[in-house]
Design a protein around this motif. Structure first.
Motif, PDB file in Angstrom:
ATOM      1  N   GLN A  20      -0.588  -1.382   8.906  1.00  0.00           N
ATOM      2  CA  GLN A  20       0.896  -1.995   8.843  1.00  0.00           C
ATOM      3  C   GLN A  20       1.043  -2.821   7.745  1.00  0.00           C
ATOM      4  OE1 GLN A  20       0.005  -3.480  12.981  1.00  0.00           O
ATOM      5  NE2 GLN A  20       1.843  -2.265  13.806  1.00  0.00           N
ATOM      6  N   VAL A  21       0.110  -3.605   7.371  1.00  0.00           N
ATOM      7  CA  VAL A  21       0.349  -4.576   6.182  1.00  0.00           C
ATOM      8  C   VAL A  21       0.566  -3.645   4.945  1.00  0.00           C
ATOM      9  CG1 VAL A  21      -0.433  -6.281   4.458  1.00  0.00           C
ATOM     10  CG2 VAL A  21      -0.974  -6.423   7.134  1.00  0.00           C
ATOM     11  N   GLY A  26       4.318  -1.663   0.519  1.00  0.00           N
ATOM     12  CA  GLY A  26       4.623  -0.495  -0.375  1.00  0.00           C
ATOM     13  C   GLY A  26       3.300   0.012  -0.800  1.00  0.00           C
ATOM     14  N   TYR A  27       2.251  -0.352  -0.534  1.00  0.00           N
ATOM     15  CA  TYR A  27       1.077   0.437  -0.947  1.00  0.00           C
ATOM     16  C   TYR A  27       0.324   1.191  -0.043  1.00  0.00           C
ATOM     17  CZ  TYR A  27       1.105  -2.414  -5.177  1.00  0.00           C
ATOM     18  OH  TYR A  27       1.545  -3.114  -6.603  1.00  0.00           O
ATOM     19  N   ASN A  28      -0.340   2.308  -0.505  1.00  0.00           N
ATOM     20  CA  ASN A  28      -1.060   3.012   0.709  1.00  0.00           C
ATOM     21  C   ASN A  28      -2.495   2.092   1.129  1.00  0.00           C
ATOM     22  OD1 ASN A  28      -3.445   3.663  -1.020  1.00  0.00           O
ATOM     23  ND2 ASN A  28      -2.283   5.189  -1.924  1.00  0.00           N
ATOM     24  N   LYS A  51       1.683  -8.755  -3.826  1.00  0.00           N
ATOM     25  CA  LYS A  51       2.482  -8.644  -2.906  1.00  0.00           C
ATOM     26  C   LYS A  51       1.961  -8.880  -1.574  1.00  0.00           C
ATOM     27  CE  LYS A  51       5.488  -5.298  -4.792  1.00  0.00           C
ATOM     28  NZ  LYS A  51       6.943  -5.290  -4.570  1.00  0.00           N
ATOM     29  N   VAL A  52       0.730  -9.057  -1.310  1.00  0.00           N
ATOM     30  CA  VAL A  52       0.053  -9.243  -0.170  1.00  0.00           C
ATOM     31  C   VAL A  52       0.657 -11.002   0.053  1.00  0.00           C
ATOM     32  CG1 VAL A  52      -2.046 -10.424   1.067  1.00  0.00           C
ATOM     33  CG2 VAL A  52      -1.671  -8.189  -0.147  1.00  0.00           C
TER      34      VAL A  52
END
Length: 296
Positions: A20-21, A26-28, A51-52
């Motif tokens: 979910q994160v 926007g990363y796999n 991003k995290v």
């Protein structure tokens, strides 16, 4: 605490998966997993970490409709009392009200306080088998086999227990689904409560095309009911006071705009309070009007 440790703690606290994160940033999932494992061969640690960090800093947990937001009105008391009466006689009944009058919140609160209640929230597309499977799931019985098999398993289980079945949005159920629930009630004496709009009432009282009533078996049994009446002026005044609005002109204005509808009143008050806090200004009639423009 470093970003990896923050994310690990965040996922545990909020019961959110890494998948979910990953979707949110926007990363796999593979990228996020390599970052979390500090994979030396992974070349995007800095990008993923940024991003995290942004995600963690901006995350706002979804507000749940918990008991602190639940307001006891005369309609709430009447709904609780009506369901209790239906239970006391092992009968069948209905709760009728317009959209936004607080039906769903009230029966959810009732279900919280009564573990024996089975609350079924139906959707317009629900069919017979899907309804039976939901009941099987709630009763922890087998949901395999034919519809007849599930029906028999459900009725056998209901005979052993003291459950209440509450069906929300019941006006969307087709005739077959309603008849299945009616038959379950007849066979097991399980209290059955239908909750819906006036379309449900029309179904139960035979106000249909050509004055026919295919729901006669139901209408003849659903003798206990309550029609929601909307908020009283005194209740609107009390609710407004919770939001810091005590000016009688503002209270009357809100009552007129929301038309005593519970959901409309709460939405208007919440939006008004948001505008007041963001602009750091006092709540006035003009601000309430601006808040109203922002609502559908």
């Amino acid at each position: 605490m470093d970003v990896r440790a923050r994310l690990k703690d965040f996922c545990k606290t909020n019961k959110i998966s890494q998948r979910q994160v990953a979707d949110s940033i926007g990363y796999n999932t593979t990228y996020l997993s390599k970052y979390m494992n500090n994979d030396k061969n992974f070349n995007y640690h800095e990008e993923v970490e940024l991003k995290v960090k942004q995600f963690l800093d901006s995350f706002k947990p979804k507000k749940s409709q918990h008991s602190d937001d639940f307001i006891i009105t005369h309609d709430v008391k009447a709904i609780f009392g009506t369901i209790d009466m239906i239970v006391s006689v092992c009968g069948m009944g209905a709760i009728i009200g317009l959209a936004g009058t607080g039906k769903t919140n009230t029966i959810k609160e009732y279900a919280k306080k009564h573990p024996q209640a089975i609350l079924i929230e139906v959707v317009p597309t629900i069919k017979t088998k899907a309804l039976l499977k939901r009941l099987c799931l709630n009763l922890d019985v087998r949901s395999t086999g034919s519809s007849d098999d599930m029906f028999l398993a459900i009725t056998d289980e209901l005979k052993k227990r003291n459950h209440i079945i509450i069906v929300d949005e019941a006006e969307t159920l087709n005739h077959t689904c309603l008849e299945i629930l009616r038959r379950m009630h007849d066979l097991t004496k399980t209290p059955l409560v239908f909750v819906g709009t006036h379309k449900l009432e029309n179904n139960l009282t035979g106000i249909l095309k050509n004055n026919t009533n295919e729901f006669e078996q139901l209408s003849s049994r659903a003798s206990l009911h309550w029609r929601l009446q909307g908020l009283k002026p005194s209740e609107i005044k009390d609710i407004c006071s919770r939001f810091g609005i005590d000016d009688s002109e503002c209270v009357d204005y809100i009552e007129g705009l929301a038309r005593r509808n519970f959901r409309s009143t709460m939405s208007l008050l919440k939006r008004t309070k948001e505008l007041s806090e963001k602009a750091n200004i006092k709540i006035t009639r003009e601000l309430i009007a601006e808040a109203k423009k922002m609502l559908m």
